[in-house]
Design a protein around this motif. Sequence first.
Motif, PDB file in Angstrom:
ATOM      1  N   PHE A 115     -46.673  81.066 148.042  1.00 13.32           N
ATOM      2  CA  PHE A 115     -46.649  79.765 148.701  1.00 13.32           C
ATOM      3  C   PHE A 115     -48.069  79.216 148.761  1.00 13.32           C
ATOM      4  N   PHE A 116     -48.227  77.950 148.363  1.00 15.90           N
ATOM      5  CA  PHE A 116     -49.520  77.268 148.415  1.00 15.90           C
ATOM      6  C   PHE A 116     -49.407  75.985 149.224  1.00 15.90           C
ATOM      7  N   TYR A 117     -50.509  75.616 149.847  1.00 16.35           N
ATOM      8  CA  TYR A 117     -50.693  74.257 150.331  1.00 16.35           C
ATOM      9  C   TYR A 117     -51.577  73.566 149.311  1.00 16.35           C
TER      10      TYR A 117
ATOM     11  N   TYR B 116     -50.679  82.678 152.471  1.00 24.87           N
ATOM     12  CA  TYR B 116     -50.584  81.431 151.728  1.00 24.87           C
ATOM     13  C   TYR B 116     -51.896  81.097 151.026  1.00 24.87           C
ATOM     14  N   GLY B 117     -51.750  80.431 149.893  1.00 25.09           N
ATOM     15  CA  GLY B 117     -52.901  79.999 149.126  1.00 25.09           C
ATOM     16  C   GLY B 117     -53.194  78.522 149.350  1.00 25.09           C
ATOM     17  N   LEU B 118     -54.304  78.064 148.754  1.00 24.49           N
ATOM     18  CA  LEU B 118     -54.727  76.667 148.904  1.00 24.49           C
ATOM     19  C   LEU B 118     -55.190  76.132 147.558  1.00 24.49           C
ATOM     20  N   ILE B 119     -54.625  74.983 147.180  1.00 25.80           N
ATOM     21  CA  ILE B 119     -55.034  74.290 145.966  1.00 25.80           C
ATOM     22  C   ILE B 119     -55.673  72.974 146.378  1.00 25.80           C
ATOM     23  N   GLU B 120     -56.901  72.763 145.935  1.00 28.93           N
ATOM     24  CA  GLU B 120     -57.583  71.496 146.189  1.00 28.93           C
ATOM     25  C   GLU B 120     -57.291  70.569 145.018  1.00 28.93           C
ATOM     26  N   VAL B 121     -56.855  69.349 145.333  1.00 30.82           N
ATOM     27  CA  VAL B 121     -56.494  68.378 144.305  1.00 30.82           C
ATOM     28  C   VAL B 121     -57.435  67.181 144.412  1.00 30.82           C
ATOM     29  N   GLN B 122     -58.126  66.881 143.308  1.00 29.37           N
ATOM     30  CA  GLN B 122     -59.087  65.780 143.279  1.00 29.37           C
ATOM     31  C   GLN B 122     -58.393  64.432 143.375  1.00 29.37           C
TER      32      GLN B 122
ATOM     33  N   ARG C   3     -57.960  79.227 147.304  1.00 31.37           N
ATOM     34  CA  ARG C   3     -57.558  80.495 147.933  1.00 31.37           C
ATOM     35  C   ARG C   3     -56.279  80.944 147.251  1.00 31.37           C
ATOM     36  N   GLN C   4     -56.327  82.117 146.660  1.00 31.93           N
ATOM     37  CA  GLN C   4     -55.159  82.641 145.944  1.00 31.93           C
ATOM     38  C   GLN C   4     -54.080  83.048 146.952  1.00 31.93           C
TER      39      GLN C   4
END
Length: 160
Positions: free
Chosen positions: A93-95, A116-122, A139-140
């Motif tokens: 699961f990612f945010y 939970y992981g974290l994906i930064e979106v430009q 964050r994986q």
Amino acid sequence: MLHTSSDISPTLLTRQIKTKLLMYFRFTRGFPYTATEAGTWNADVLASNGKEVVETEVKVSWNDFARDAKKPKHQFYRLPPDASGRRFPPNRFFYAVPPELTPRILEHLESAKSPYGLIEVQHGAPKLFDTGKFCEVRRQARKIHATPRTRAASTPYCPA
């Protein structure tokens, strides 16, 4: 011109992030199955490579993130999947968030020892052939569980 999340409506920002995530999972990560508003909990983005299922929720404000943390699905995801395959949390699961939210949410996930992981979106509208340049895993996500989803387990008429 550099845009921030305050420059555009939350709805448009969410749609842009979802589009970029679909492109990221499909073309950068090679997941052949990607969808929006899918699954039991109506995931913003659900992706699968046939071996694992990844759910991603888009959050465009701290309040949006705080409300999501109270949803019952997060209690459910802590339970192991049952043998029938009817209770099936994603493997990971990612945010996904815009850059200005990354530090605060990253700090929260780490202090809570969340899997939970974290994906930064430009920011900016997605462009064809820019498939992986706008998403960065900050964050994986750790595996919530290791059970692979099978066709039988996903079909309510077939016993697992």
